[in-house]
Design a protein around this motif. Structure first.
Motif, PDB file in Angstrom:
ATOM      1  N   GLY A 139      40.202  11.099  19.017  1.00  0.00           N
ATOM      2  CA  GLY A 139      41.036  11.938  18.164  1.00  0.00           C
ATOM      3  C   GLY A 139      42.439  11.424  17.990  1.00  0.00           C
ATOM      4  N   ALA A 140      42.796  10.394  18.749  1.00  0.00           N
ATOM      5  CA  ALA A 140      44.167   9.875  18.688  1.00  0.00           C
ATOM      6  C   ALA A 140      44.125   8.364  18.614  1.00  0.00           C
ATOM      7  CB  ALA A 140      44.955  10.328  19.914  1.00  0.00           C
ATOM      8  N   PRO A 141      43.760   7.782  17.444  1.00  0.00           N
ATOM      9  CA  PRO A 141      43.663   6.331  17.329  1.00  0.00           C
ATOM     10  C   PRO A 141      45.016   5.655  17.517  1.00  0.00           C
ATOM     11  CG  PRO A 141      43.558   7.372  15.168  1.00  0.00           C
ATOM     12  CD  PRO A 141      43.480   8.467  16.191  1.00  0.00           C
ATOM     13  N   ALA A 142      44.968   4.425  17.966  1.00  0.00           N
ATOM     14  CA  ALA A 142      46.198   3.658  18.137  1.00  0.00           C
ATOM     15  C   ALA A 142      46.900   3.506  16.803  1.00  0.00           C
ATOM     16  CB  ALA A 142      45.864   2.281  18.718  1.00  0.00           C
ATOM     17  N   PRO A 143      48.242   3.509  16.808  1.00  0.00           N
ATOM     18  CA  PRO A 143      48.967   3.384  15.532  1.00  0.00           C
ATOM     19  C   PRO A 143      48.565   2.144  14.754  1.00  0.00           C
ATOM     20  CG  PRO A 143      50.457   4.002  17.307  1.00  0.00           C
ATOM     21  CD  PRO A 143      49.140   3.696  17.945  1.00  0.00           C
ATOM     22  N   GLU A 144      48.315   1.024  15.456  1.00  0.00           N
ATOM     23  CA  GLU A 144      47.937  -0.208  14.756  1.00  0.00           C
ATOM     24  C   GLU A 144      46.608  -0.039  14.038  1.00  0.00           C
ATOM     25  OE1 GLU A 144      48.653   0.037  17.946  1.00  0.00           O
ATOM     26  OE2 GLU A 144      50.666  -0.808  18.009  1.00  0.00           O
ATOM     27  N   ALA A 145      45.669   0.662  14.698  1.00  0.00           N
ATOM     28  CA  ALA A 145      44.366   0.878  14.085  1.00  0.00           C
ATOM     29  C   ALA A 145      44.490   1.746  12.839  1.00  0.00           C
ATOM     30  CB  ALA A 145      43.412   1.525  15.083  1.00  0.00           C
TER      31      ALA A 145
END
Length: 379
Positions: free
Chosen positions: A275-281
């Motif tokens: 629910g909280a993907p990495a900002p880069e992704a």
């Protein structure tokens, strides 16, 4: 190149969707049309639709006298173009010849190998079609405003190009002149590779592991993405194998983009925080989605003009005969042109939603007219 007059007599070889549609368009403009097809039932149906007179054979034993026809249009699959062209030219069926196959370099090379007179032949390809096939699906306006590629060889005469161009414009299409190799690279991107992508997505739906309950959730997005996958398998096998290298190149780039997106999504899943993907992704996926939007924006609008942003007007309609006709009549009486239409049905419900795409400055008038007619409507 001087402009040639509209052809007076045309022989259409192949009474499928494209051939019959071209015949209907030419007949509407006053051109005399002869029809031939290997399937007697298909050519009889095309003639019953008003597409022209049946030609018993293309060898010149009946129908118009040899050379009487201005032009022969070969609406046959790619593999049949060269042998049919050679046969028709031996019979002196017409002065000029063209075809509609969506692969041009291969058909031109095979026509040369078959000893055809290339000076009288203009390879062609109308960029128009439908999911349905056969003469029953034909429409006289199928080519209206559509591009029709013409790929003359170096030895093709200017008179042949002028004659075929006049036929294309008589069908309502926009002629686009290029060479065979360039044509094949272009259509690999805009037609052939999209068909494979649609088929690959649709193939996922045929897997035994996909339950009917999942497909019951299918919305317009899935239908739009897979719509063209229902094309004729034999024909599309010919097209793809005949244009293999350009299609493979486009598919490799598409596959790389999909694989990249899959890698990013798999990384998010493996992070333990779906629910909280990495900002880069998130940025990577957003970039792909934005590039997709930019690509869609580059697709020309109607009649080859610039792409236009339309306003969608949603109307609740009853699932009963004549309802769409009433809807279109109301729009016409309001002076509003419907640019596109889509229909959504709720399973088990006696109503659906028609989504009408119109020019933004026409939306208000359409909404007012439909509301006055008693339809529930919203923008």
């Amino acid at each position: 190149m001087t402009e040639a007059p509209c052809p007076r007599q045309v022989v259409v070889i192949g009474a499928g969707l494209i051939g019959t549609s071209a015949a209907l368009a030419l007949r509407r403009g006053g051109t005399g049309v002869w029809l031939w097809d290997a399937d007697p039932a298909a050519v009889a149906l095309a003639a019953d639709l008003g597409a022209g007179q049946v030609l018993g054979t293309i060898d010149g034993s009946d129908g118009p006298a040899p050379g009487r026809c201005d032009l022969a249009l070969l609406a046959v699959p790619p593999a049949e173009v060269a042998p049919v062209l050679a046969r028709a030219q031996r019979a002196g069926l017409a002065r000029w010849y063209t075809d509609v196959a969506s692969v041009k370099a291969m058909t031109l090379a095979r026509a040369r190998e078959a000893g055809c007179d290339i000076s009288r032949y203009v390879p062609g390809h109308p960029l128009a079609g439908r999911e349905r096939s056969g003469p029953a699906a034909a429409r006289a306006d199928l080519f209206l405003g559509r591009a029709w590629a013409l790929c003359p060889a170096p030895e093709t005469s200017e008179a042949a190009v002028a004659a075929v161009t006049s036929m294309v414009t008589a069908c309502g299409a926009e002629p686009v002149v290029t060479d065979a190799g360039t044509h094949d690279r272009w259509v690999a991107l805009v037609s052939h590779a999209p068909h494979v992508v649609a088929a690959a997505m649709a193939a996922q739906l045929s897997r035994p592991s996909v339950p009917p309950e999942a497909l019951a959730l299918a919305g317009q997005g899935l239908r739009d993405a897979t719509r063209i996958a229902v094309g004729d398998v034999d024909l599309w096998t010919q097209i793809l194998t005949g244009n293999a290298a350009p299609v493979a190149a486009v598919l490799a780039e598409v596959a790389a983009g999909l694989a990249d997106a899959a890698r990013v999504l798999a990384g998010i899943t493996g992070s333990g925080s779906p629910g909280a993907p990495a900002p880069e992704a998130g940025k990577h996926l957003a970039l792909l989605l934005e590039q997709g939007r930019a690509g869609v924006a580059r697709i020309p609008g109607k009649h080859g003009g610039p792409a236009r942003a339309f306003t969608a007007v949603q109307v609740v309609i009853s699932d009963r005969p004549g309802e769409l006709a009433r809807l279109f009549t109301a729009a016409a009486e309001a002076g509003v042109n419907i640019e596109d239409v889509g229909i959504e049905h709720s399973p088990g419900q006696p109503v659906g939603v028609a989504e009408l795409s119109v020019r933004p400055d026409s939306a208000g008038a359409l909404i007012a007219a439909l509301a006055a007619g008693g339809w529930p409507v919203r923008r």
